[in-house]
Structures are given as C-alpha cells and as structure tokens.
Design a protein around this motif. Structure first.
Motif, PDB file in Angstrom:
ATOM      1  N   LYS A   1       0.753  -1.193  -0.194  1.00 20.17           N
ATOM      2  CA  LYS A   1      -0.042  -0.034  -0.047  1.00 20.17           C
ATOM      3  C   LYS A   1       0.876   1.281   0.004  1.00 20.17           C
ATOM      4  O   LYS A   1       0.498   2.281   0.463  1.00 20.17           O
ATOM      5  CB  LYS A   1      -0.984  -0.076   1.357  1.00 20.17           C
ATOM      6  N   SER A   2       2.092   1.017  -0.704  1.00 19.46           N
ATOM      7  CA  SER A   2       2.836   2.327  -0.586  1.00 19.46           C
ATOM      8  C   SER A   2       2.697   3.091  -1.969  1.00 19.46           C
ATOM      9  O   SER A   2       2.577   2.387  -2.851  1.00 19.46           O
ATOM     10  CB  SER A   2       4.263   2.086  -0.139  1.00 19.46           C
ATOM     11  N   ALA A   3       3.107   4.272  -2.209  1.00 17.61           N
ATOM     12  CA  ALA A   3       3.017   4.821  -3.430  1.00 17.61           C
ATOM     13  C   ALA A   3       4.094   5.943  -3.675  1.00 17.61           C
ATOM     14  O   ALA A   3       4.654   6.458  -2.717  1.00 17.61           O
ATOM     15  CB  ALA A   3       1.713   5.555  -3.477  1.00 17.61           C
ATOM     16  N   THR A   4       4.708   6.036  -5.012  1.00 18.41           N
ATOM     17  CA  THR A   4       5.661   6.986  -5.083  1.00 18.41           C
ATOM     18  C   THR A   4       5.124   8.137  -6.218  1.00 18.41           C
ATOM     19  O   THR A   4       4.701   7.638  -7.243  1.00 18.41           O
ATOM     20  CB  THR A   4       6.836   6.303  -5.541  1.00 18.41           C
ATOM     21  N   LEU A   5       5.382   9.359  -5.982  1.00 14.13           N
ATOM     22  CA  LEU A   5       4.893  10.320  -7.060  1.00 14.13           C
ATOM     23  C   LEU A   5       6.010  11.021  -7.587  1.00 14.13           C
ATOM     24  O   LEU A   5       6.629  11.833  -6.533  1.00 14.13           O
ATOM     25  CB  LEU A   5       3.578  11.013  -6.708  1.00 14.13           C
ATOM     26  N   PHE A   6       6.400  11.252  -8.700  1.00 18.25           N
ATOM     27  CA  PHE A   6       7.313  12.024  -9.205  1.00 18.25           C
ATOM     28  C   PHE A   6       6.656  13.089  -9.871  1.00 18.25           C
ATOM     29  O   PHE A   6       5.785  12.868 -10.797  1.00 18.25           O
ATOM     30  CB  PHE A   6       8.207  11.131 -10.364  1.00 18.25           C
ATOM     31  N   ILE A   7       7.062  14.325  -9.533  1.00 17.68           N
ATOM     32  CA  ILE A   7       6.307  15.668 -10.044  1.00 17.68           C
ATOM     33  C   ILE A   7       7.366  16.325 -10.876  1.00 17.68           C
ATOM     34  O   ILE A   7       8.628  16.598 -10.266  1.00 17.68           O
ATOM     35  CB  ILE A   7       5.810  16.564  -8.794  1.00 17.68           C
ATOM     36  N   GLY A   8       6.925  16.572 -11.972  1.00 17.37           N
ATOM     37  CA  GLY A   8       7.898  17.357 -13.082  1.00 17.37           C
ATOM     38  C   GLY A   8       9.052  16.550 -13.142  1.00 17.37           C
ATOM     39  O   GLY A   8       9.080  15.254 -13.089  1.00 17.37           O
ATOM     40  N   LYS A   9      10.385  17.231 -13.260  1.00 15.53           N
ATOM     41  CA  LYS A   9      11.611  16.555 -13.310  1.00 15.53           C
ATOM     42  C   LYS A   9      12.650  16.694 -12.082  1.00 15.53           C
ATOM     43  O   LYS A   9      13.331  16.332 -11.867  1.00 15.53           O
ATOM     44  CB  LYS A   9      12.310  17.076 -14.422  1.00 15.53           C
ATOM     45  N   LYS A  10      11.956  17.234 -10.938  1.00 13.65           N
ATOM     46  CA  LYS A  10      12.721  17.411  -9.757  1.00 13.65           C
ATOM     47  C   LYS A  10      12.124  16.826  -8.455  1.00 13.65           C
ATOM     48  O   LYS A  10      13.021  17.002  -7.549  1.00 13.65           O
ATOM     49  CB  LYS A  10      12.882  18.998  -9.469  1.00 13.65           C
ATOM     50  N   GLN A  11      11.069  16.589  -8.253  1.00 16.10           N
ATOM     51  CA  GLN A  11      10.605  16.158  -7.091  1.00 16.10           C
ATOM     52  C   GLN A  11       9.886  14.793  -7.061  1.00 16.10           C
ATOM     53  O   GLN A  11       9.324  14.034  -7.901  1.00 16.10           O
ATOM     54  CB  GLN A  11       9.074  17.088  -6.617  1.00 16.10           C
TER      55      GLN A  11
ATOM     56  N   LEU B   1       7.586  12.227  -4.247  1.00 13.15           N
ATOM     57  CA  LEU B   1       6.904  12.242  -2.952  1.00 13.15           C
ATOM     58  C   LEU B   1       6.724  10.715  -2.783  1.00 13.15           C
ATOM     59  O   LEU B   1       6.345   9.993  -3.574  1.00 13.15           O
ATOM     60  CB  LEU B   1       5.600  12.931  -3.244  1.00 13.15           C
ATOM     61  N   LEU B   2       6.859  10.551  -1.179  1.00 13.91           N
ATOM     62  CA  LEU B   2       6.565   9.275  -0.885  1.00 13.91           C
ATOM     63  C   LEU B   2       5.259   9.095  -0.159  1.00 13.91           C
ATOM     64  O   LEU B   2       4.827  10.171   0.707  1.00 13.91           O
ATOM     65  CB  LEU B   2       7.450   8.687  -0.155  1.00 13.91           C
ATOM     66  N   GLY B   3       4.376   8.438  -0.550  1.00 13.82           N
ATOM     67  CA  GLY B   3       2.792   8.292   0.134  1.00 13.82           C
ATOM     68  C   GLY B   3       2.352   7.015   0.239  1.00 13.82           C
ATOM     69  O   GLY B   3       3.378   5.905   0.286  1.00 13.82           O
ATOM     70  N   SER B   4       1.149   7.033   0.460  1.00 13.90           N
ATOM     71  CA  SER B   4       0.397   5.727   0.502  1.00 13.90           C
ATOM     72  C   SER B   4      -1.018   5.426   0.067  1.00 13.90           C
ATOM     73  O   SER B   4      -1.657   6.562  -0.269  1.00 13.90           O
ATOM     74  CB  SER B   4       0.550   5.163   2.346  1.00 13.90           C
ATOM     75  N   VAL B   5      -1.433   4.326  -0.075  1.00 14.66           N
ATOM     76  CA  VAL B   5      -2.961   4.119  -0.504  1.00 14.66           C
ATOM     77  C   VAL B   5      -3.628   3.790   0.764  1.00 14.66           C
ATOM     78  O   VAL B   5      -3.192   3.191   1.448  1.00 14.66           O
ATOM     79  CB  VAL B   5      -3.053   2.833  -1.542  1.00 14.66           C
TER      80      VAL B   5
END
Lengths: 126, 28, 369
Positions: A71-81, A83-87
């Motif tokens: 239930k983990s999630a990773t989000l890449f925003i643009g080319k620089k960021q 984020l680590l999150g979850s479901v």
C-alpha cells in the motif's frame, strides 16, 4: 428550491457489490491527495508535456507508482520532485457529485473508497 | 521554458472549519 | 506505473459528499431518490433528504490539494525514455485530473421542517379558501417545497394542525382545533366509540349527528387532522387517542383562559382545567404536563407564560424567566430554554452557562447568577 440527485449509476454499483479494491474505482476514477499546493501552468507552452484531449489543454505533470501489496506509493512531480505516500482506505466513502449548471441537474457518478495520499515533504530526485 | 510543475509543500493539515451550505454555495 | 496528466483549467462542477452508513442505506433502498432542498435560495441552509430522513449539509474545508482523476487515452502517445522513469516500471496507463476540490460535504442528521409560507389558516370560514395564493396547489406541492423528507412532512403536518379543506392545504387555527377536538370527543363519547380505535370516517359520521344541520366546518378532513394530531396510528387505519396529549392541549388552553392576566392558586386552576373537558371524559391531569407553559410567581400559584413573549436572545430569556420566578426546578425550567441549545449540549451544562444550580434536599434548583 430543490434538486433530485440522480443515483442510478452508483445504485447499480452498490447493488452489484462491485466495490473499489484498487486505487482506481470500477468506473475508472482515482483520488489523489497532496499535502501542499500542486502548481501547474494555467496556459499551454511549447513543450512535449503539453497536449490536448477532447479539445481541452492538458499537461503531463507526473508519474505514479503504487505497490498494492505494501500500500505504498511514489509520485514523481515534474523533473525535480519525488513524493512518498500511501494508499489509504477512506473511513467514510466519498460520493462524487457532478453539478450540471445548464440543465440544473445533479448526478452522483461514482464512489471513492480509497485515495492515494502524499503527506511527506517532497524529496529531490537523485 | 517559463513554467513550473511543482508541489509547494505545507507543513501541517487543517480541516477544522465547517460551515452550513447555501443554495448559492451548492451551485458555485 | 501511471502517467498523470491534468487539465490546465479544472472543472469546478464536481463535489464530494461523505456517504455515511445511513446515506448508503438510502442509496440502495427502493424508495425515491435523494434530493437537495432548501427554504430559499439566499439565506437558508441546504439539506439532503431521503424519503424518510433529513440531513443538514455541512462544508468541511481542508488545506490539501485533492485532485479527481480518471483513466483516459492520450491523443498523442509518447514513448518514455528509461532515464525519465526514475527507476520505476514503465507506465501502462494514463490518468487525467479533471477537477480539484478543497472541501467535502458532511451530513448531520436534523429535523425536517415544513415550509408554511402561503399556507393559510382555516378558522371555519364559509368561502374558504377564497383568493388564497395557495389555491390550485396541493399538499404534495407544500411537501415538495419543504426542506424535509416526505415521511417527516406527513408527521409534522398533522402535529401542526395541517389539513386540506376544499382542496386547499391549510393550518387549523387554535380555536378551530380546540372546537373540533371538543366536538369530536363529545360525539365519540356519546356513541361509545373506542378511544383506542377511532376510524376517521366513523368518527366523522358521529360528529355530523351532533352538529347543527346546515354547513358544518367539521368536514372529514378536519376530523382526520384531529385524530392524527392527537393520536397515534394503529395498523388498520384507526387511531389511538393520546390522552396525555389531549389533556395537555386542554391544560394550555385553560392556562390561557384562566391564568393569563394574573396568577391563580394551583388547586383552583386544576379544578378549572378539569372542568374544560367534555363531561365523563375521564382524562387524568397533572400540572407537570404543562411544564414549559407556566411559571409559579409565588409558591402554590400558576401563571401562563406565552412562548411568543420569550426573547430570542439567550441571556435575555434567562433574565426574563428569573424575573417571572426567582428559583426553578430544573425539570420545569428546561422546556423554556431547550430550543436555544442549538449545539446539543447536555441540558444542565447549557443552563449552567447562564445560571446557577443549587441542591435543596433531593431537588436541583436553578436561579440567576
């Protein structure tokens, strides 16, 4: 004033017991939540990330990876960021209401039982 | 390239404010 | 992985509402649909109604970004270089953000209310409804225009003395209701009808026997309203008379008649109250039934307190009540202020915000600060 909420779509969903078990609902919707402001351009630019869909300008802003086992999630925003999150399963499911201003009608189109949430400070992409 | 795609992080989360809804609010 | 896109200008016409177990039950029931309703467009609060229940809508703002997204097929498919995947698997689908929300709607159970705008009062007039603005509108129209579920409307309508006379929805005046109740009781007693099983049509027939020939204002619908207001429904279209409620009604009318201008000794009032009932009616009376309608300016006397004279401001109301009576039993005081307890606090907690509590023996009394 009053307006009936059209609920035939979600009623069929609920009665069929076809519930959301993944990040996307059986109708194909997803709820993304970020603890922060997601800044996206308001106008199109000459860049690969900009395109259009059904006559509306859109921009590709990120890449999402979800691990449904952990239930983990990773989000890449643009080319620089990054984020680590979850479901997360919602304590109270959320009904999605669409207000049609032209016809003055309201429809409940879907029900969210899960969301993908990012509460941590963004990390740089190494 | 004069644009940015960026998350401006917020340290905390607040959801304490609740208010009643008027007909105008409902359709806004 | 999934490619995430967003519209540059999001669609603001989407909103989220919390689906509590009660709402989910309403969604899956066979009853008619959910509705948003409101007294008027400008000032009042929106409620959500099912067939049987009403909830106040509350907007809960939050500080996060919530994006609503759906699966879609981009019009120009682009292959992604491995270097731009940051070490995660290749994207296999695409999501498009079409709306953002900064709040959710919560629901809080509340009482439905009937919109009585334009509903005329009926006092037995011959040419009713005359030129009433409600002419041509039905009871269903009144309910449709009310921020309430239909079930609550039906119950509340009769509690208010609602009726339909000559096809026009109306409210029976207090005098009309009193007279109709009295005539109904007298006629039912005369014909030895069972007060636990009163049928509207049968009751109407016996009422007609006792009224003067000619036009009687006590039409079938009026009798039906009397039974519905002062009774509880049985399974078979009959009504069981609520004796306590009838006694209370007579008691309040007696207070208005005998104890308005000045206080009256309690014993004298009880005798007068009893005398207002139809003969041999056999209703029990107790002054405690009338709490919320009288004060005791001096020990052993009672005086009518009209709800219309009670200030709306909480401090002013407490002040007025302590001026009428310096010290109150908690149970006698509570009915006068419970409508001001809008936050739903425990009643003695609410009272203690504006008054003082003292224990005298086993009783708790309330007095001013």
């Amino acid at each position: 004033p009053s307006v009936a909420i059209s609920t035939s779509q979600v009623r069929a969903l609920l009665l069929s017991e076809n519930r959301q078990t993944n990040v996307t609902t059986p109708m194909g919707n997803m709820m993304l939540e970020i603890q922060g402001d997601l800044e996206i351009p308001e106008t199109s630019h000459a860049d690969d990330r900009f395109s259009s869909h059904e006559g509306v300008d859109i921009v590709k802003f990120g890449l999402l990876h979800v691990n449904m086992e952990t239930k983990s999630a990773t989000l890449f925003i643009g080319k620089k960021q990054r984020l680590l999150g979850s479901v997360v399963k919602l304590d109270t499911p959320l009904g999605l209401l669409k207000f049609n201003h032209k016809s003055g009608t309201v429809e409940m189109q879907d029900i969210f039982s899960y969301k993908v949430i990012f509460k941590n400070r963004p990390l740089p992409i190494m | 390239k004069n644009f940015r795609i960026w998350v401006r992080y917020k340290e905390g989360f607040s959801d304490a404010v609740r208010k009643n809804v008027s007909w105008h609010d409902l359709w806004s | 992985s999934t490619n995430l896109y967003s519209r540059l200008s999001c669609d603001p016409s989407y909103k989220l509402v919390q689906l509590t177990p009660e709402l989910l039950e309403a969604l899956t029931s066979d009853e008619p649909q959910l509705q948003f309703k409101c007294f008027d467009e400008k000032r009042s609060d929106v409620v959500l109604c099912s067939a049987r229940r009403t909830w106040l809508l509350r907007q809960k703002n939050h500080s996060n970004t919530v994006m609503l997204m759906r699966e879609f097929l981009p019009e120009d498919e682009q292959t992604q270089e491995d270097s731009s995947l940051f070490g995660i698997p290749r994207p296999i689908n695409d999501l498009l953000g079409y709306s953002r929300t900064t709040y959710e709607y919560e629901t809080r159970a509340t009482e439905g209310r009937i919109n009585l705008d334009l509903v005329p009062i009926y006092n037995g007039e011959v040419n009713f409804p005359g030129e009433s603005k409600l002419k041509g509108r039905t009871l269903k129209d009144v309910f449709d225009n009310s921020p309430s579920s239909e079930t609550e409307c039906k119950v509340r309508w009769y509690q208010l003395g609602g009726c339909v006379v000559n096809g026009c929805p109306c409210i029976l005046s207090p005098d009309m209701l009193s007279n109709a109740l009295h005539v109904t009781l007298m006629s039912a007693l005369a014909e030895s009808l069972d007060f636990d099983r009163l049928h509207p049509c049968e009751t109407y027939e016996v009422v007609q026997k006792d009224v003067e020939k000619g036009r009687s204002p006590y039409v079938l619908e009026v009798v039906r309203t009397v039974l519905a207001k002062f009774g509880t429904p049985n399974d078979d279209e009959t009504w069981k008379l609520n004796r306590r409620q009838v006694a209370q009604w007579y008691g309040v009318r007696a207070l208005q008649k005998f104890a308005s201008r000045h206080s009256v000794p309690l014993e004298e009032f009880l005798i007068k109250w009893k005398s207002t009932f139809p003969p041999f009616a056999g209703f029990d009376i107790d002054i405690k039934m009338l709490r919320g309608w009288f004060c005791e300016p001096t020990r052993g006397t009672v005086q009518y307190v009209s709800k219309d004279t009670l200030p709306v401001d909480v401090k002013d109301r407490f002040k007025m009540l302590f001026k009428l009576q310096s010290q109150w039993d908690l149970e006698a005081f509570a009915p006068f202020i419970e409508d001001l307890n809008t936050k739903g606090l425990k009643i003695d907690t609410f009272i203690m915000k504006y008054a003082r509590k003292r224990r005298i023996g086993k009783k708790i009394v309330v007095c001013s600060r």
